[in-house]
Design a protein around this motif. Structure first.
Motif: not given
Length: 490
Positions: A207-208, A211
């Motif tokens: 997700s990082s 993102g």
């Protein structure tokens, strides 16, 4: 960690490094261009330009705006070791994923669409592979400009030497392509030798990694638009009119770009200062600085534009050979964009970008791209390289006008042009005198030198008289300072 391994250079040293590189980047093309033009011919130059431009499009998509975004994010987190490592790791993982997909796309292009250019396209794949490894944004964010400048300078010097040693005739186009592509690839590999002293790879959540995509896409839009009118004209010209016409356009556009790099360096220096003024709320200081910058930049721009136009009848034959004699009209028309781009660059680098007017910047560039593509589609088939030149001129005019309209709400954009009226008139006089002088002499190196001397004398003497009559303190005080320093050293 980076702070223990290397230290940030001072702003003054970083500026010195950048200026040295700009000078080198200015000189080296002037050294190789006459040789390559004669050895490979217009068709050979066109083959390189066409295949490189296509490869460069894939590199652009592989980068996906990470140059500016990565630079900013690294700079924001560089004082926290853990955040720096996490930021670098997540950005690099995302970059590898995106650029690997693009690399697969380029391989498909090579075997399905490259056709007669397949061999050259395979060699140019080194650019795309190098894009996977490109971490220049890490060094820029940490302000280690010395490393990247030394790398770029050494690679450029070595590639120039290799070109003179290995490229001997028109059959060596593939060698020329290989030397430049390999030089670019090795420059990316070289930077990785410093990575262990700067950052550590860390495990970060997926997700990082993803993102970062939204902001990357936002910064990617202007990149696409700029490329459309900087690169698409070459692809369209090569596809529609052939390698020879592209070779003529490539050399003409290159010499204009080399001249404009002098002005571009000025913008690079001024943008951080203007950003600082904006942060401190110094609106009046910003306006005064823009007015002074406009005078200096337009003074230089009109000199370069009309100087190149004046020598356009002699320069191509002397510099590139008789095969490129048709470049004279292309050079003369392209020189128009120098003051146009100079005016727009001051507005862009000293007002739009520092004041975060990204929407205005993006709209102007997108409109310029649309104008360029439409004119290219209409004229390249009929006029060849001349059609591409017309498209470029109108694209730059569009960008300049749109940016001026946005800035007109906050700046006296039309008053900046008052000094350019004299520069324009004097430039025309200089250009005509230089061009006529060239017509009375044989086309040779001596003629070109005589033209340059005549042009410099007319423009400088004329401007000096004008500055004295109008009591222009900006130029007179600068001139006085330079003279005092020169005589003081003696």
């Amino acid at each position: 960690m980076s702070q223990n391994a290397l230290h940030h250079e001072s702003v003054r040293k970083n500026f010195a490094y950048q200026m040295v590189y700009e000078v080198l980047a200015l000189i080296l093309p002037l050294i190789t261009s006459p040789y390559i033009s004669r050895v490979l011919g217009a068709a050979g130059v066109g083959v390189y330009s066409y295949t490189y431009t296509i490869a460069n499009y894939f590199v652009m998509f592989a980068a996906l705006g990470i140059k500016n975004y990565g630079n900013r994010e690294i700079a924001r987190n560089r004082d926290d070791e853990e955040k720096l490592d996490e930021t670098f790791s997540s950005l690099f993982y995302l970059h590898v994923i995106v650029s690997s997909i693009v690399l697969v796309g380029y391989i498909v292009y090579i075997f399905c669409f490259a056709g007669e250019y397949r061999t050259y396209a395979m060699i140019q794949s080194l650019y795309v592979i190098g894009a996977v490894l490109d971490i220049t944004w890490l060094f820029d964010g940490l302000e280690f400009f010395k490393v990247t400048v030394i790398r770029n300078s050494l690679i450029k010097i070595v590639t120039v030497l290799c070109v003179f040693v290995f490229v001997k005739n028109a059959d060596d186009v593939w060698k020329y392509v290989l030397i430049l592509a390999l030089g670019s690839f090795l420059s990316q590999v070289y930077l990785w030798t410093f990575v262990p002293r700067l950052v550590k790879f860390r495990k970060v959540p997926f997700s990082s990694v993803v993102g970062h995509l939204p902001q990357l896409f936002v910064l990617f839009i202007p990149t696409i638009a700029i490329s459309l009118y900087n690169l698409m004209d070459k692809i369209m010209l090569g596809a529609i009119s052939g390698d020879t016409q592209l070779g003529l356009y490539e050399n003409s556009e290159k010499i204009i770009s080399v001249a404009f790099s002098i002005i571009a360096a000025f913008g690079t220096v001024m943008m951080p200062r203007m950003s600082n003024m904006v942060a401190n709320g110094d609106t009046e200081g910003q306006k005064k600085s823009i007015e002074s910058s406009m005078q200096v930049v337009l003074f230089i721009a009109f000199a370069l534009a009309f100087g190149l136009a004046g020598v356009s009848g002699v320069f191509p034959q002397v510099f590139w050979g008789e095969e490129f004699s048709d470049c004279f009209i292309l050079m003369a028309l392209l020189s128009i964009i120098i003051p146009v781009k100079a005016y727009a660059q001051v507005l862009r680098t000293q007002y739009l970008i520092p004041n975060r007017m990204d929407k205005a910047y993006t709209i102007s560039v997108c409109l310029g791209a649309v104008v360029n593509i439409i004119i290219n589609a209409l004229l390249i088939g009929r006029l060849g390289a001349l059609g591409a030149v017309v498209g470029t001129v109108f694209a730059e005019l569009t960008v300049c006008i749109v940016q001026a309209v946005y800035c007109a709400k906050h700046l006296p954009v039309f008053s900046y042009l008052k000094h350019s009226v004299f520069f324009l008139a004097l430039g025309i006089l200089m250009s005509l005198t230089v061009y006529i002088a060239g017509g009375f002499l044989d086309s040779g190196v001596l003629t070109l030198l005589i033209q340059i001397v005549i042009g410099v004398v007319i423009y400088c003497v004329g401007c000096l008289i004008y500055f004295k009559v109008t009591n222009n303190r900006l130029f007179l005080d600068t001139l006085d300072t330079v003279v005092r320093r020169v005589f003081k050293r003696r």
